[in-house]
Design a protein around this motif. Structure first.
Motif, PDB file in Angstrom:
ATOM      1  N   ASN A 104      46.444  39.969  42.453  1.00  0.00           N
ATOM      2  CA  ASN A 104      45.137  39.860  43.090  1.00  0.00           C
ATOM      3  C   ASN A 104      43.977  39.752  42.111  1.00  0.00           C
ATOM      4  O   ASN A 104      42.848  39.508  42.530  1.00  0.00           O
ATOM      5  CB  ASN A 104      44.907  41.047  44.017  1.00  0.00           C
ATOM      6  N   ALA A 105      44.239  39.920  40.831  1.00  0.00           N
ATOM      7  CA  ALA A 105      43.160  39.909  39.837  1.00  0.00           C
ATOM      8  C   ALA A 105      42.353  38.606  39.845  1.00  0.00           C
ATOM      9  O   ALA A 105      41.117  38.659  39.795  1.00  0.00           O
ATOM     10  CB  ALA A 105      43.720  40.197  38.451  1.00  0.00           C
ATOM     11  N   PRO A 106      42.980  37.425  39.910  1.00  0.00           N
ATOM     12  CA  PRO A 106      42.165  36.199  39.932  1.00  0.00           C
ATOM     13  C   PRO A 106      41.239  36.123  41.148  1.00  0.00           C
ATOM     14  O   PRO A 106      40.094  35.686  41.031  1.00  0.00           O
ATOM     15  CB  PRO A 106      43.199  35.077  39.961  1.00  0.00           C
ATOM     16  N   LYS A 107      41.726  36.562  42.304  1.00  0.00           N
ATOM     17  CA  LYS A 107      40.895  36.545  43.509  1.00  0.00           C
ATOM     18  C   LYS A 107      39.701  37.493  43.350  1.00  0.00           C
ATOM     19  O   LYS A 107      38.571  37.146  43.692  1.00  0.00           O
ATOM     20  CB  LYS A 107      41.720  36.971  44.730  1.00  0.00           C
ATOM     21  N   VAL A 108      39.963  38.667  42.824  1.00  0.00           N
ATOM     22  CA  VAL A 108      38.893  39.646  42.631  1.00  0.00           C
ATOM     23  C   VAL A 108      37.886  39.135  41.613  1.00  0.00           C
ATOM     24  O   VAL A 108      36.672  39.249  41.803  1.00  0.00           O
ATOM     25  CB  VAL A 108      39.484  41.009  42.207  1.00  0.00           C
ATOM     26  N   ALA A 109      38.384  38.534  40.534  1.00  0.00           N
ATOM     27  CA  ALA A 109      37.489  38.000  39.506  1.00  0.00           C
ATOM     28  C   ALA A 109      36.624  36.876  40.071  1.00  0.00           C
ATOM     29  O   ALA A 109      35.420  36.802  39.787  1.00  0.00           O
ATOM     30  CB  ALA A 109      38.298  37.502  38.317  1.00  0.00           C
ATOM     31  N   ALA A 110      37.207  35.993  40.884  1.00  0.00           N
ATOM     32  CA  ALA A 110      36.438  34.898  41.471  1.00  0.00           C
ATOM     33  C   ALA A 110      35.367  35.436  42.418  1.00  0.00           C
ATOM     34  O   ALA A 110      34.215  34.978  42.397  1.00  0.00           O
ATOM     35  CB  ALA A 110      37.375  33.948  42.217  1.00  0.00           C
ATOM     36  N   ALA A 111      35.724  36.413  43.235  1.00  0.00           N
ATOM     37  CA  ALA A 111      34.753  36.997  44.160  1.00  0.00           C
ATOM     38  C   ALA A 111      33.634  37.702  43.395  1.00  0.00           C
ATOM     39  O   ALA A 111      32.460  37.587  43.757  1.00  0.00           O
ATOM     40  CB  ALA A 111      35.453  37.979  45.099  1.00  0.00           C
ATOM     41  N   THR A 112      33.989  38.383  42.331  1.00  0.00           N
ATOM     42  CA  THR A 112      32.983  39.070  41.521  1.00  0.00           C
ATOM     43  C   THR A 112      32.035  38.071  40.866  1.00  0.00           C
ATOM     44  O   THR A 112      30.819  38.269  40.838  1.00  0.00           O
ATOM     45  CB  THR A 112      33.668  39.932  40.442  1.00  0.00           C
ATOM     46  N   ALA A 113      32.599  36.974  40.345  1.00  0.00           N
ATOM     47  CA  ALA A 113      31.763  35.952  39.714  1.00  0.00           C
ATOM     48  C   ALA A 113      30.818  35.320  40.736  1.00  0.00           C
ATOM     49  O   ALA A 113      29.647  35.073  40.440  1.00  0.00           O
ATOM     50  CB  ALA A 113      32.647  34.886  39.083  1.00  0.00           C
TER      51      ALA A 113
END
Length: 153
Positions: A103-112
């Protein structure tokens, strides 16, 4: 402990080495710390009972290692249960780590995305504020100039 007991232990090979005593002391200290941390967790959210029992088991194991004492039947069962619990914790920890990595890429994209929107909003608000500041500075300059002209006449 009398001299006979010391000699009996030496003959049976139960006298712990200095390294075993140090390791046992460390285990006892860690067990006491974990059990102490479990006390407030009994009333607060958290695994208080597990921390208390785990800390007590670790302290008990450390005490046996320090003294060279054999485990009782109950202590052996506790040791086996702690080994099983450690295996379960490792398995569950690995599952959690995989889920986090997945889930890290999804979280990073949402954070960005949030950061970009927040940055744009901050820039817009900052721009408005800067514009108001420039307007106030211009008005102050014009008043200053008018005052200077009035003083010059």
């Amino acid at each position: 402990m009398d001299n006979e007991a010391i000699h009996d232990d030496e003959e049976r090979g139960k006298v712990p080495s200095t390294a075993e005593k140090v390791a046992g002391g460390i285990e006892m200290a860690a067990g006491v710390a974990i059990a102490a941390a479990g006390v407030p967790m009994m009333v607060l959210p958290g695994p208080g009972a597990a921390a208390l029992l785990g800390g007590a088991a670790l302290a008990s194991k450390g005490q046996r290692r320090y003294s060279g004492r054999e485990a009782t039947a109950v202590e052996e069962k506790l040791d086996q249960a702690s080994v099983k619990a450690a295996e379960v914790a490792k398995r569950e920890g690995a599952k959690a780590a995989k889920a986090v990595a997945r889930n890290a890429p999804k979280v990073a994209a949402a954070t960005a995305k949030v950061a970009v929107k927040g940055g744009a909003a901050a820039a817009k608000a900052g721009g408005r504020l800067a514009g108001k500041g420039l307007d106030a500075a211009a008005v102050a300059y014009l008043r200053y100039r008018e005052q200077k002209r009035g003083d010059a006449l």
